[in-house]
Scaffold this active site. Structure first.
Site, PDB file in Angstrom:
ATOM      1  N   ASP A 297       0.805  -1.187  -0.167  1.00 24.34           N
ATOM      2  CA  ASP A 297      -0.032   0.054  -0.035  1.00 24.34           C
ATOM      3  C   ASP A 297       1.027   1.320   0.118  1.00 24.34           C
ATOM      4  O   ASP A 297       2.029   1.410   0.782  1.00 24.34           O
ATOM      5  CB  ASP A 297      -0.896  -0.029   1.328  1.00 24.34           C
ATOM      6  CG  ASP A 297      -1.937   0.976   1.239  1.00 24.34           C
ATOM      7  OD1 ASP A 297      -2.498   1.242   0.269  1.00 24.34           O
ATOM      8  OD2 ASP A 297      -2.056   1.754   2.209  1.00 24.34           O
ATOM      9  N   GLU A 344       0.632  -0.466  -4.883  1.00 24.20           N
ATOM     10  CA  GLU A 344      -0.462   0.291  -5.176  1.00 24.20           C
ATOM     11  C   GLU A 344       0.052   1.792  -5.686  1.00 24.20           C
ATOM     12  O   GLU A 344       0.805   2.294  -4.774  1.00 24.20           O
ATOM     13  CB  GLU A 344      -1.223   0.468  -3.576  1.00 24.20           C
ATOM     14  CG  GLU A 344      -2.374   1.277  -3.748  1.00 24.20           C
ATOM     15  CD  GLU A 344      -2.212   2.779  -3.443  1.00 24.20           C
ATOM     16  OE1 GLU A 344      -2.387   3.490  -4.047  1.00 24.20           O
ATOM     17  OE2 GLU A 344      -1.452   2.913  -2.345  1.00 24.20           O
ATOM     18  N   ASP A 397     -11.446   1.732  -0.421  1.00 22.39           N
ATOM     19  CA  ASP A 397     -11.534   3.206  -0.206  1.00 22.39           C
ATOM     20  C   ASP A 397     -12.640   3.787  -1.067  1.00 22.39           C
ATOM     21  O   ASP A 397     -12.991   4.984  -0.900  1.00 22.39           O
ATOM     22  CB  ASP A 397     -10.209   3.698  -0.525  1.00 22.39           C
ATOM     23  CG  ASP A 397      -9.416   3.485   0.967  1.00 22.39           C
ATOM     24  OD1 ASP A 397      -9.899   3.414   1.953  1.00 22.39           O
ATOM     25  OD2 ASP A 397      -8.204   3.659   0.493  1.00 22.39           O
TER      26      ASP A 397
END
Length: 497
Positions: A297, A344, A397
């Protein structure tokens, strides 16, 4: 331990994936048993070959999996206590007598006591020798974590920053005295992690038997109130009392027009490098034992990260600071040549970040919901996808795709309808079908999108603290023949493995 697969094997086939955190499953006593196996059965029936989760560590009260108490430990709330009945560590009457979730600690204490009382007995399941091997292989994090959690239980609701000074600052004699006085608590915490690991490995083997890979997630930063920071203060930018001098966040982007103040402590990368990035290599090692694929991430934070002064906490006060970049990734792949990382790379991404990703041949991410800013060069649009990147309808998200579509202004909605050749009445399936048709080898769809749910099923809204991480899957909402529909579409798009 499940054998690891090479990067070539993982990224050489067209596959369908689903995004669902294990906490979204429902079960009376924990999901890492029959509940998870039932979901894996659905994936197998649907031809879905990848199950992507979010981080699976123990959380704080806000339930965010991205703010864990440990970068290595598993969340004991996921453990299926009913699975401890067959080996005799718990009895059905124990569960009946303590039917509330708040009773889990007492049940773990009971199970741990029975386990250690039988340490000298031979057993094909839950053998003491297996526990000893687990402890030895994981001592690089387990010792600090179990001690941290034991102190935390003695100081309920208090961050380690406010513990008694001698414990906060890890003075050896007070720590040793506390450990001696809390030996039974520490043994129970270690036992919980042993049980979590066994149940997760059993799930992973079950998934592999059904041709399903498990896809994990490593937050680039860790929570301040964690065993990792408490035990390794020299690796973070902290003052003499352990408080952050600077914290992590991001400047304004798609998710948050005002930017975000995450509050995580930032690494002292020079200190990390001086130790050969051993803390990070250990972190990668523990995740490799749990997952077949791993998403890193906020990958852009390796090239440069947004540093916000702790005493001026608004995101606008931040600034970019160079990250460890190539030097760090060379160390990672030097230790683990087949490290199955996915980067990511969403948000504000410069050419330097993309070059770093491409230099190490890391798959990136595209999100179909992000494609409609009016630019035909938008990398998230279907016609701009790359084979090695992953395509998502949306992420954890994002709003659900149906919720996103309903929130669009009329002009953008018409653009979406034209692009996907739809009137919108069958949303979100035109977007799902587009993801399946993409040249990207791996197409991932949140379970909420497969179910056709609207904004009420959104899992997280960045920049907010209410009503996040709590959505749960209700099989009664599952349309009849959904698995058949997904499998048929996967077959037509050559995504059945």
């Amino acid at each position: 331990m499940t054998p690891l697969r090479s990067r070539e094997d993982l990224f050489n086939k067209r596959r369908v994936g689903v995004l669902l955190h294990p906490t979204c499953l429902q079960a009376d006593w924990g999901v890492l048993g029959q509940s998870a196996r039932t979901f894996a059965d659905f994936l197998a029936d649907a031809g879905i070959g990848v199950w992507q989760t979010l981080p699976i560590g123990p959380t704080h009260r806000d339930l965010s999996p991205y703010q864990s108490l440990s970068a290595h430990a598993g969340n004991p709330d996921l453990i299926d206590l009913a699975e401890l009945v067959p080996p005799g560590l718990l009895h059905s009457r124990d569960l009946a007598r303590m039917p509330e979730k708040r009773d889990r600690r007492a049940l773990f204490e009971l199970a741990a006591q029975r386990f250690f009382d039988r340490a000298s007995e031979e057993s094909e399941v839950f053998s003491y020798g297996e526990y000893v091997r687990f402890s030895r292989l994981n001592n690089y994090w387990l010792d600090d974590f179990s001690l941290f959690c034991a102190i935390r239980e003695s100081q309920p609701g208090i961050s380690w920053l406010h513990w008694p000074t001698l414990l906060r600052d890890r003075h050896p004699d007070p720590l040793r005295e506390f450990a001696d006085q809390s030996a039974s608590v520490i043994k129970r915490i270690r036992f919980e992690q042993f049980v979590f690991y066994r149940q997760w490995q059993a799930l992973r083997q079950y998934a592999h038997a059904h041709d399903i890979l498990l896809f994990g997630d490593i937050p680039i930063f860790v929570a301040h109130d964690s065993a990792d920071v408490w035990a390794n203060r020299h690796l973070f930018k902290l003052d003499s009392e352990g408080r952050s001098t600077v914290v992590a966040g991001v400047p304004p982007d798609y998710f948050s027009p005002d930017g975000q103040h995450w509050g995580n402590p930032l690494y002292d990368w020079e200190a990390m490098a001086s130790e050969g990035y051993q803390w990070w290599l250990h972190r990668l090692e523990s995740q490799r034992h749990l997952f077949d694929l791993i998403r890193l991430d906020h990958f852009r934070g390796l090239q440069a990260y947004w540093e916000i002064p702790a005493d001026r906490p608004e995101s606008k006060n931040g600034y970019w600071v160079p990250g460890p970049g190539r030097h760090f990734l060379e160390a990672c792949f030097g230790r683990f040549p087949d490290l199955p990382l996915v980067a990511e790379n969403l948000g504000i991404i410069g050419d330097d970040v993309e070059q770093l990703r491409q230099d190490f041949q890391l798959p990136g991410m595209t999100v179909l919901q992000f494609g409609f800013d009016g630019s035909p060069q938008n990398p998230h649009l279907l016609h701009n996808h790359k084979e090695q990147n992953l395509v998502y309808t949306g992420t954890h998200d994002n709003d659900t795709t149906l919720g996103w579509y309903r929130s669009l202004d009329n002009h953008t909605r018409e653009y979406v309808n034209d692009y996907f050749e739809t009137t919108g009445e069958d949303m979100p399936w035109p977007v799902i079908e587009a993801a399946f048709r993409s040249v990207s080898l791996l197409a991932i769809v949140p379970m909420q999108d497969f179910l056709g749910l609207d904004s009420d099923a959104r899992f997280n809204t960045p920049g907010t603290t209410e009503n996040n991480w709590i959505w749960q899957l209700d099989w009664n909402l599952c349309p009849e023949h959904l698995a058949d529909r997904i499998r048929k579409l996967a077959g037509a798009c050559r995504r059945l493995t």
